[in-house]
Design a protein around this motif. Structure first.
Motif, PDB file in Angstrom:
ATOM      1  N   LYS A   1       7.096   8.225  -3.826  1.00 33.42           N
ATOM      2  CA  LYS A   1       6.894   7.027  -3.016  1.00 33.42           C
ATOM      3  C   LYS A   1       6.464   7.364  -1.592  1.00 33.42           C
ATOM      4  CE  LYS A   1      11.806   6.657  -1.734  1.00 33.42           C
ATOM      5  NZ  LYS A   1      13.002   5.795  -1.735  1.00 33.42           N
ATOM      6  N   ASN A   2       6.564   8.634  -1.218  1.00 26.49           N
ATOM      7  CA  ASN A   2       6.292   9.038   0.163  1.00 26.49           C
ATOM      8  C   ASN A   2       4.807   9.310   0.377  1.00 26.49           C
ATOM      9  OD1 ASN A   2       9.045   8.878   0.863  1.00 26.49           O
ATOM     10  ND2 ASN A   2       9.398  10.925   0.020  1.00 26.49           N
ATOM     11  N   ILE A   3       4.063   8.248   0.545  1.00 27.32           N
ATOM     12  CA  ILE A   3       2.647   8.328   0.857  1.00 27.32           C
ATOM     13  C   ILE A   3       2.429   7.651   2.213  1.00 27.32           C
ATOM     14  CG2 ILE A   3       1.935   8.408  -1.548  1.00 27.32           C
ATOM     15  CD1 ILE A   3       1.280   5.415  -1.367  1.00 27.32           C
ATOM     16  N   THR A   4       1.270   7.860   2.800  1.00 29.27           N
ATOM     17  CA  THR A   4       0.997   7.285   4.120  1.00 29.27           C
ATOM     18  C   THR A   4      -0.024   6.159   4.031  1.00 29.27           C
ATOM     19  OG1 THR A   4      -0.833   8.785   4.647  1.00 29.27           O
ATOM     20  CG2 THR A   4       1.415   9.540   5.166  1.00 29.27           C
ATOM     21  N   PHE A   5      -0.057   5.362   5.077  1.00 26.02           N
ATOM     22  CA  PHE A   5      -1.077   4.323   5.178  1.00 26.02           C
ATOM     23  C   PHE A   5      -2.473   4.934   5.133  1.00 26.02           C
ATOM     24  CE2 PHE A   5       2.542   2.021   6.945  1.00 26.02           C
ATOM     25  CZ  PHE A   5       2.360   0.749   6.438  1.00 26.02           C
ATOM     26  N   ARG A   6      -2.646   6.062   5.782  1.00 25.46           N
ATOM     27  CA  ARG A   6      -3.965   6.693   5.809  1.00 25.46           C
ATOM     28  C   ARG A   6      -4.418   7.093   4.404  1.00 25.46           C
ATOM     29  NH1 ARG A   6      -6.659   8.460  10.027  1.00 25.46           N
ATOM     30  NH2 ARG A   6      -4.794   8.620  11.350  1.00 25.46           N
ATOM     31  N   GLN A   7      -3.507   7.637   3.608  1.00 19.62           N
ATOM     32  CA  GLN A   7      -3.857   7.998   2.242  1.00 19.62           C
ATOM     33  C   GLN A   7      -4.296   6.772   1.449  1.00 19.62           C
ATOM     34  OE1 GLN A   7      -0.012  10.084   1.520  1.00 19.62           O
ATOM     35  NE2 GLN A   7      -1.289  11.705   0.621  1.00 19.62           N
ATOM     36  N   VAL A   8      -3.576   5.677   1.615  1.00 21.44           N
ATOM     37  CA  VAL A   8      -3.924   4.446   0.902  1.00 21.44           C
ATOM     38  C   VAL A   8      -5.292   3.937   1.344  1.00 21.44           C
ATOM     39  CG1 VAL A   8      -3.300   2.017   0.552  1.00 21.44           C
ATOM     40  CG2 VAL A   8      -1.532   3.798   0.493  1.00 21.44           C
ATOM     41  N   ILE A   9      -5.529   3.898   2.641  1.00 21.62           N
ATOM     42  CA  ILE A   9      -6.809   3.427   3.157  1.00 21.62           C
ATOM     43  C   ILE A   9      -7.953   4.315   2.685  1.00 21.62           C
ATOM     44  CG2 ILE A   9      -8.192   3.106   5.249  1.00 21.62           C
ATOM     45  CD1 ILE A   9      -6.212   0.891   4.851  1.00 21.62           C
ATOM     46  N   ASP A  10      -7.790   5.617   2.833  1.00 16.00           N
ATOM     47  CA  ASP A  10      -8.878   6.541   2.495  1.00 16.00           C
ATOM     48  C   ASP A  10      -9.248   6.468   1.017  1.00 16.00           C
ATOM     49  OD1 ASP A  10      -8.992   7.362   5.111  1.00 16.00           O
ATOM     50  OD2 ASP A  10      -8.039   9.322   4.784  1.00 16.00           O
ATOM     51  N   LEU A  11      -8.249   6.500   0.129  1.00 18.00           N
ATOM     52  CA  LEU A  11      -8.555   6.466  -1.296  1.00 18.00           C
ATOM     53  C   LEU A  11      -9.090   5.100  -1.706  1.00 18.00           C
ATOM     54  CD1 LEU A  11      -8.618   7.948  -3.968  1.00 18.00           C
ATOM     55  CD2 LEU A  11      -6.255   7.198  -4.379  1.00 18.00           C
ATOM     56  N   SER A  12      -8.530   4.027  -1.144  1.00 21.17           N
ATOM     57  CA  SER A  12      -9.005   2.683  -1.480  1.00 21.17           C
ATOM     58  C   SER A  12     -10.469   2.497  -1.071  1.00 21.17           C
ATOM     59  CB  SER A  12      -8.135   1.626  -0.799  1.00 21.17           C
ATOM     60  OG  SER A  12      -6.804   1.674  -1.259  1.00 21.17           O
ATOM     61  N   GLU A  13     -10.826   2.929   0.132  1.00 27.85           N
ATOM     62  CA  GLU A  13     -12.219   2.837   0.568  1.00 27.85           C
ATOM     63  C   GLU A  13     -13.132   3.612  -0.366  1.00 27.85           C
ATOM     64  OE1 GLU A  13     -11.628   2.240   5.403  1.00 27.85           O
ATOM     65  OE2 GLU A  13     -12.196   4.205   4.609  1.00 27.85           O
ATOM     66  N   GLN A  14     -12.704   4.806  -0.739  1.00 24.85           N
ATOM     67  CA  GLN A  14     -13.500   5.634  -1.649  1.00 24.85           C
ATOM     68  C   GLN A  14     -13.716   4.922  -2.982  1.00 24.85           C
ATOM     69  OE1 GLN A  14     -11.845   9.567  -2.281  1.00 24.85           O
ATOM     70  NE2 GLN A  14     -12.938   9.806  -4.210  1.00 24.85           N
ATOM     71  N   ARG A  15     -12.640   4.380  -3.543  1.00 27.37           N
ATOM     72  CA  ARG A  15     -12.735   3.724  -4.853  1.00 27.37           C
ATOM     73  C   ARG A  15     -13.535   2.415  -4.783  1.00 27.37           C
ATOM     74  NH1 ARG A  15     -11.803   8.135  -6.682  1.00 27.37           N
ATOM     75  NH2 ARG A  15      -9.758   8.848  -7.402  1.00 27.37           N
ATOM     76  N   ILE A  16     -13.362   1.645  -3.722  1.00 27.66           N
ATOM     77  CA  ILE A  16     -14.113   0.391  -3.585  1.00 27.66           C
ATOM     78  C   ILE A  16     -15.606   0.677  -3.422  1.00 27.66           C
ATOM     79  CG2 ILE A  16     -14.496  -1.646  -2.130  1.00 27.66           C
ATOM     80  CD1 ILE A  16     -11.452  -1.487  -1.446  1.00 27.66           C
ATOM     81  N   ASN A  17     -15.939   1.608  -2.562  1.00 27.81           N
ATOM     82  CA  ASN A  17     -17.348   1.943  -2.353  1.00 27.81           C
ATOM     83  C   ASN A  17     -17.978   2.519  -3.614  1.00 27.81           C
ATOM     84  OD1 ASN A  17     -17.990   1.206   0.410  1.00 27.81           O
ATOM     85  ND2 ASN A  17     -16.539   2.764   1.035  1.00 27.81           N
ATOM     86  N   SER A  18     -17.224   3.301  -4.363  1.00 23.15           N
ATOM     87  CA  SER A  18     -17.724   3.842  -5.617  1.00 23.15           C
ATOM     88  C   SER A  18     -17.998   2.719  -6.615  1.00 23.15           C
ATOM     89  CB  SER A  18     -16.716   4.837  -6.202  1.00 23.15           C
ATOM     90  OG  SER A  18     -17.138   5.329  -7.442  1.00 23.15           O
ATOM     91  N   PHE A  19     -17.103   1.732  -6.644  1.00 23.74           N
ATOM     92  CA  PHE A  19     -17.298   0.587  -7.536  1.00 23.74           C
ATOM     93  C   PHE A  19     -18.564  -0.169  -7.158  1.00 23.74           C
ATOM     94  CE2 PHE A  19     -16.827  -3.897  -8.559  1.00 23.74           C
ATOM     95  CZ  PHE A  19     -16.534  -3.848  -9.916  1.00 23.74           C
ATOM     96  N   PHE A  20     -18.750  -0.447  -5.871  1.00 20.74           N
ATOM     97  CA  PHE A  20     -19.947  -1.167  -5.445  1.00 20.74           C
ATOM     98  C   PHE A  20     -21.211  -0.338  -5.698  1.00 20.74           C
ATOM     99  CE2 PHE A  20     -17.294  -3.734  -2.185  1.00 20.74           C
ATOM    100  CZ  PHE A  20     -16.927  -4.620  -3.182  1.00 20.74           C
TER     101      PHE A  20
END
Length: 211
Positions: free
Chosen positions: A13-32
């Motif tokens: 459960k010990n993840i950071t906001f930055r990790q969430v933002i970075d991976l989410s941006e990567q996955r969203i941009n890849s989807f688009f």
């Protein structure tokens, strides 16, 4: 009407906001990119008191955790609207007879996750989950993004995604992120006619939003 995705961590459960933002941006941009839509999506977040008594900036290197009287607001730079995220304990301390009742329907509905009850045992030890909500009337980009953010959190925590309120086809949940990415907003992979039609409509609006 609003819909939600719940993310249940399994491995950590010990993840950071930055990790969430970075991976989410990567996955969203890849989807688009897979839709031949040029994008450079940037997510922005801030922390709100539940009654809006304060709004704070978030230290991106801090732990991805906040109190139950707060929520985190995710937005896409340049797109109106957003998705609100909540952080809660899994165990219901007010229900002494069935404090882990949240898992019952997940177990009954599970079709794809191997060793699911063993993973649930790990989740109980972590005793935390996140919930992302999408309100009605959000832009198509937000409709897509809140699911991918949810899957990104699950990916970072070795967890899974759950919904039972119509956020997506109930029969496919619980789902691990590698499965979720295969069919989320993929109309050709959807057998629910109404959901398929809505997905096609949303995908058609994304290119216009991102101009």
């Amino acid at each position: 009407m609003s819909t939600t995705f719940e993310i249940i961590p399994v491995e950590k459960k010990n993840i950071t906001f930055r990790q969430v933002i970075d991976l989410s941006e990567q996955r969203i941009n890849s989807f688009f990119d897979s839709l031949k839509i040029k994008s450079n999506i940037k997510l922005e977040i801030n922390l709100h008191e539940i009654s809006e008594r304060y709004v704070k900036e978030v230290d991106l290197d801090s732990e991805f955790f906040w109190t139950d009287n707060e929520y985190v607001w995710f937005t896409i730079n340049g797109i109106p609207g957003g998705t609100d995220a909540y952080c809660e304990r899994i165990k219901d301390d007010f229900d002494e007879s069935n404090p882990w009742g949240i898992f019952e329907e997940m177990i009954l509905n599970n079709k794809t996750i191997k060793d699911f009850e063993l993973k649930i045992d790990k989740s109980k030890k972590l005793n935390i989950y996140w919930r992302l909500r999408r309100s009605a009337g959000q832009r198509a980009s937000i409709n897509v993004a809140y699911g991918i953010i949810s899957a990104s959190i699950a990916e970072l925590t070795g967890g899974f995604i759950w919904t039972e309120d119509g956020a997506w086809n109930f029969s496919k949940f619980p789902a691990e992120p590698h499965e979720f990415y295969k069919w989320y907003f993929k109309p050709d992979s959807e057998d629910d006619g109404d959901l398929k039609e809505w997905a096609i409509s949303c995908l058609g609006g994304i290119a216009y939003e991102l101009k």
